[in-house]
Design an enzyme around this catalytic site. Structure first.
Site, mmCIF file in Angstrom:
data_model
loop_
_atom_site.group_PDB
_atom_site.id
_atom_site.type_symbol
_atom_site.label_atom_id
_atom_site.label_comp_id
_atom_site.label_asym_id
_atom_site.label_seq_id
_atom_site.Cartn_x
_atom_site.Cartn_y
_atom_site.Cartn_z
ATOM 1 C CD GLU A 91 5.743 -0.416 -11.109
ATOM 2 O OE1 GLU A 91 6.669 -1.151 -11.445
ATOM 3 O OE2 GLU A 91 4.693 -0.857 -10.604
ATOM 4 C CB CYS A 111 2.244 3.883 0.125
ATOM 5 S SG CYS A 111 0.615 4.230 0.817
ATOM 6 C CB CYS A 115 -3.050 -1.765 2.677
ATOM 7 S SG CYS A 115 -3.899 -0.205 2.921
#
Ligand code: SAH
Length: 346
Positions: A91, A111, A115
């Site tokens: 995106e 990723c 997090c």
């Protein structure tokens, strides 16, 4: 197959001379790729038909196919779901500001950083993007919207410093004066705190803005949300940041997503101020954005103002980031690999 869009001009020269072409042809091809930004060899009319056929057979031009495009009814922010040649999806978001158009690009498919408040890593990591695939996000959006994109933030999916070489090459290509010729000063690169990457970037002495996703004033709080802090704790990170500002003379922008009851008290603000004391920096406060798999709650406006006041009392330069594209899940931390994109849309 070779991606032509990822080649620097010298590499393109080497490649074309290996195909028996003259060196100047590389400059022509570079212009077609990065200045005219055509995506089809047949449009490269000053290249011989024979060469075009050869290129067609052995190479490709990285591209982003627009799979889905969502436009915010509030502020015209546009979110793209792009598919890549191997079927992976990423995106990107284009935002309109008074000073021009900014694109937020992805640097990886998925990723690794994990997090806890961020959507980008939920479906895991797949692969790095090629320089040409990062570029293609800019070129495709600019073409589709028929605008000049003047600013780039590397704040989409992925950790740019975990794809260092390709990101660096992208930066060099997008700022090439024979290509898109974007100013390095108009580029921001955001990292969750990959310390060796910060030192490597420092050596490059680029005029871009480095953003560091801090989100906590101490290790205890940071460890709750950012696993990267295990490897590179705050003290190590701050040392790298101080070295970076000293060496480059550039201000660092610290991102701080305010999560209700987690990192948003006045004490947290005071501790953050101590941490950043005397540093050439700016703090960007971001009310945490909702991610459907997570239940973090954003801080109340009064809490945010109070946090900001404490920073100001300590003479720390800080602002609250405006949220754009809230109706299309286009805000910080909401970009992902692609599954479920727009699923909340009506
Ligand atoms: N990996 C890089 C690039 C991503 S940038 C980095 O971590 O900096 C995206 C920014 O949005 C980062 O500052 C990230 O921490 C922040 N972010 C992630 N999830 C968020 C959320 N739910 N709300 C607000 N900001 C978020």
């Amino acid at each position: 197959m070779t991606d032509l869009l990822s080649f620097s001009l010298p590499e393109l020269e080497a490649f074309l001379t290996s195909l028996g072409e003259k060196r100047f042809v590389a400059s022509q091809l570079f212009r077609w790729l990065h200045y005219q930004r055509v995506t089809d060899f047949d449009e490269m009319t000053n290249l011989s038909k024979q060469l075009r056929e050869k290129l067609q057979k052995n190479c490709y031009i990285s591209g982003c196919a627009i799979e889905k495009k969502l436009v915010s009814v509030y502020d015209s922010t546009v979110k793209y779901l792009f598919s890549l040649p191997d079927g992976e999806r990423i995106e990107s978001v284009v935002m309109q500001y008074k000073y021009g158009y900014t694109i937020c690009v992805s640097s990886q498919v998925g990723c690794k950083m994990g997090c806890t408040f961020c959507a980008s890593g939920i479906a895991g990591f797949v692969r790095n993007l090629l320089p040409g695939e990062i570029l293609a996000q800019v070129y495709t959006a600019a073409r589709d919207l028929d605008v000049r994109i003047s600013h780039i933030v590397m704040m989409g999916v992925g950790e740019p410093l975990d794809n260092f070489d390709n990101v660096l090459r992208f930066l060099s290509l997008v700022t090439d004066e024979n290509g898109y010729n974007l100013s390095m000063r108009n580029i921001s690169l955001s990292t969750c705190g990959v310390v060796p990457g910060i030192y490597r970037l420092m050596e490059e002495k680029l005029q871009l803005t480095l953003s560091v996703s801090l989100h906590a004033p101490n290790d205890e709080i940071r460890l709750r949300t950012m696993p990267v802090n295990k490897r590179w704790p705050i003290e190590t990170l701050m040392k790298a940041c101080r070295a970076y500002t000293k060496e480059t003379g550039r201000r660092i922008s610290f991102e701080y997503a305010l999560i209700s009851g987690v990192n948003d008290s006045d004490e947290n603000a005071a501790e953050l101020a101590m941490l950043l004391r005397g540093m050439l920096c700016h703090v960007n406060l971001i009310p945490v954005n909702s991610v459907k798999e997570r239940d973090y709650v954003r801080s109340q406006p009064a809490r945010i103002q109070s946090f900001l006041r404490v920073l100001e009392q300590h003479h720390i330069n800080a602002t609250v980031r405006r949220t754009l594209g809230s109706d299309i899940n286009a805000s910080c931390g909401q970009l992902r690999r692609g599954e479920g994109v727009g699923s909340n849309q009506t």
